[in-house]
Design an enzyme around this catalytic site. Structure first.
Site, PDB file in Angstrom:
ATOM      1  N   ARG A  62       0.828  -1.212   0.000  1.00  0.00           N
ATOM      2  CA  ARG A  62       0.000   0.000   0.000  1.00  0.00           C
ATOM      3  C   ARG A  62       0.864   1.265   0.000  1.00  0.00           C
ATOM      4  O   ARG A  62       0.510   2.262  -0.639  1.00  0.00           O
ATOM      5  CB  ARG A  62      -0.920  -0.025   1.219  1.00  0.00           C
ATOM      6  CG  ARG A  62      -1.957   1.094   1.256  1.00  0.00           C
ATOM      7  CD  ARG A  62      -3.016   0.802   2.302  1.00  0.00           C
ATOM      8  NE  ARG A  62      -4.018   1.853   2.349  1.00  0.00           N
ATOM      9  CZ  ARG A  62      -4.128   2.756   3.330  1.00  0.00           C
ATOM     10  NH1 ARG A  62      -3.287   2.698   4.363  1.00  0.00           N
ATOM     11  NH2 ARG A  62      -5.057   3.690   3.300  1.00  0.00           N
ATOM     12  N   HIS A  66       0.355   4.326  -2.609  1.00  0.00           N
ATOM     13  CA  HIS A  66       0.075   5.686  -2.159  1.00  0.00           C
ATOM     14  C   HIS A  66       1.203   6.641  -2.537  1.00  0.00           C
ATOM     15  O   HIS A  66       0.972   7.850  -2.650  1.00  0.00           O
ATOM     16  CB  HIS A  66      -0.169   5.704  -0.647  1.00  0.00           C
ATOM     17  CG  HIS A  66      -1.557   5.276  -0.282  1.00  0.00           C
ATOM     18  ND1 HIS A  66      -2.379   6.017   0.530  1.00  0.00           N
ATOM     19  CD2 HIS A  66      -2.282   4.177  -0.636  1.00  0.00           C
ATOM     20  CE1 HIS A  66      -3.549   5.403   0.672  1.00  0.00           C
ATOM     21  NE2 HIS A  66      -3.492   4.274  -0.027  1.00  0.00           N
ATOM     22  N   ASN A  95      -4.173   8.873   4.192  1.00  0.00           N
ATOM     23  CA  ASN A  95      -2.963   8.304   4.805  1.00  0.00           C
ATOM     24  C   ASN A  95      -2.956   8.341   6.325  1.00  0.00           C
ATOM     25  O   ASN A  95      -2.378   7.459   6.970  1.00  0.00           O
ATOM     26  CB  ASN A  95      -1.729   9.060   4.303  1.00  0.00           C
ATOM     27  CG  ASN A  95      -1.529   8.942   2.803  1.00  0.00           C
ATOM     28  OD1 ASN A  95      -2.014   8.012   2.178  1.00  0.00           O
ATOM     29  ND2 ASN A  95      -0.828   9.904   2.222  1.00  0.00           N
ATOM     30  N   HIS A 194      -6.332  -5.919  -2.661  1.00  0.00           N
ATOM     31  CA  HIS A 194      -7.190  -6.069  -1.486  1.00  0.00           C
ATOM     32  C   HIS A 194      -7.444  -7.529  -1.142  1.00  0.00           C
ATOM     33  O   HIS A 194      -8.231  -7.826  -0.240  1.00  0.00           O
ATOM     34  CB  HIS A 194      -8.506  -5.326  -1.700  1.00  0.00           C
ATOM     35  CG  HIS A 194      -8.371  -3.846  -1.540  1.00  0.00           C
ATOM     36  ND1 HIS A 194      -9.448  -2.986  -1.610  1.00  0.00           N
ATOM     37  CD2 HIS A 194      -7.286  -3.068  -1.306  1.00  0.00           C
ATOM     38  CE1 HIS A 194      -9.020  -1.745  -1.432  1.00  0.00           C
ATOM     39  NE2 HIS A 194      -7.710  -1.770  -1.251  1.00  0.00           N
TER      40      HIS A 194
END
Length: 321
Positions: A62, A66, A95, A194
């Site tokens: 992740r 990001h 975040n 996911h």
């Protein structure tokens, strides 16, 4: 779940595809001469971190996502706020309180600075750690193209505007990924990340009480730990893939077929829209998902890298030099 032979075939294909993409900007052998043990060092550190906490694999994956969606893959997500007015991206809405894994990146950077000072960028560490995290949880591998440099700037405003949120609908998702040069196939495949990880109650609370495209018993099973009252247990976690939250496989997509997407943005991939057939394909063919995911990660890793004289090689990933 994908077969072992499927992953091997996928890797062979992706080595060729990555080599075809290699150019003056990024290359697979970038550190072969300057820091030959760099990739092995990152792999060992990631394997240790995931062994100690399997959730760390999802966190490191992740972090790379990001990072790349804000200013490109330049490690801007790692920069801390400073007392002299510099504002990083860690406090942005998508975040704050949810990004993890910074300490793992710090340890890797410390080791690499001892071995090869000012050589391996934080942006490349993020890209390689994401790949190694997927592999450590049973997923496919791919050739990471290297040579990114680190940003000296960050943008909380872009983090708030460009990162797709948990309430996104299909059009929102397609638009957000298209803006970064990624296709609808890339978007669906990358959403398959996911298959590992968890989400906070505040991100699925509205869905389990108000959405109609959700399996009833599934929603009911989540309500006890995620009450409807505003602020009620917002930090409670639920797996994004209820079947195997810590194994990289294709069961996330099978869950969508049964209306068991945890986030509104998950179920949006299979809700009568243009991506339904691809979701069904991934649910039935784990090898295809694995290969498409790996290819999409290569594509994502190529978003606006800083190269040449642009940016810098940070000594500390949390601060500019």
């Amino acid at each position: 779940m994908a077969s072992k032979h499927g992953w091997i075939a996928c890797v062979l294909f992706l080595v060729a595809a990555a080599a075809a993409k290699a150019n003056a900007q990024l290359s697979e052998d970038y550190y072969d001469a300057s820091c030959p043990a760099a990739l092995l060092t990152i792999r060992a550190a990631v394997a240790t971190a995931v062994l100690l906490n399997r959730r760390m694999g999802a966190s490191l994956l992740r972090l790379h996502f990001h990072d790349c969606f804000v200013q490109g893959c330049d490690a801007s997500v790692l920069l801390d706020d400073t007392d002299d007015g510099f504002t990083g991206e860690k406090g942005a809405g998508p975040n704050a309180g949810s990004l993890l894994g910074f300490e793992v990146i710090d340890r890797i950077k410390m080791l690499l600075e001892l071995m090869c000072p000012r050589t391996v960028s934080c942006a490349d560490i993020l890209a390689v750690a994401a790949r190694d995290s997927v592999v450590s949880l049973g997923g496919p591998s791919w050739t990471v193209l290297l040579g990114r440099r680190d940003a000296t700037t960050a943008s909380a405003s872009l983090a708030n505007s460009d990162l797709p949120g948990p309430t996104s609908n299909l059009n929102n998702l397609l638009s957000a990924f298209s803006k970064k040069g990624l296709s609808s196939t890339d978007m669906v495949a990358l959403s398959g990340a996911h298959t590992i990880g968890r989400a906070q109650c505040k991100n699925y609370q509205d869905r389990i009480y108000n959405d109609t495209d959700i399996d009833g018993p599934f929603a009911a099973s989540l309500r006890a730990d995620c009450p409807q009252a505003a602020g009620g247990n917002d930090g409670s976690l639920a797996p994004l893939d209820v079947s195997s939250p810590d194994a990289f496989d294709n069961s996330y997509f099978s869950g969508l077929l049964y209306r068991q997407g945890l986030l509104h943005s998950d179920q949006a991939l299979y809700d009568g829209g243009s991506t339904d057939e691809l979701v069904k394909s991934y649910a039935s063919d784990g090898d295809r998902f694995g290969c498409d995911f790996a290819a999409a990660m290569v594509n994502m890793g190529n978003i606006s890298p800083l190269t040449g004289a642009d940016g810098e090689i940070r000594v500390n990933c949390r601060a500019v030099n």
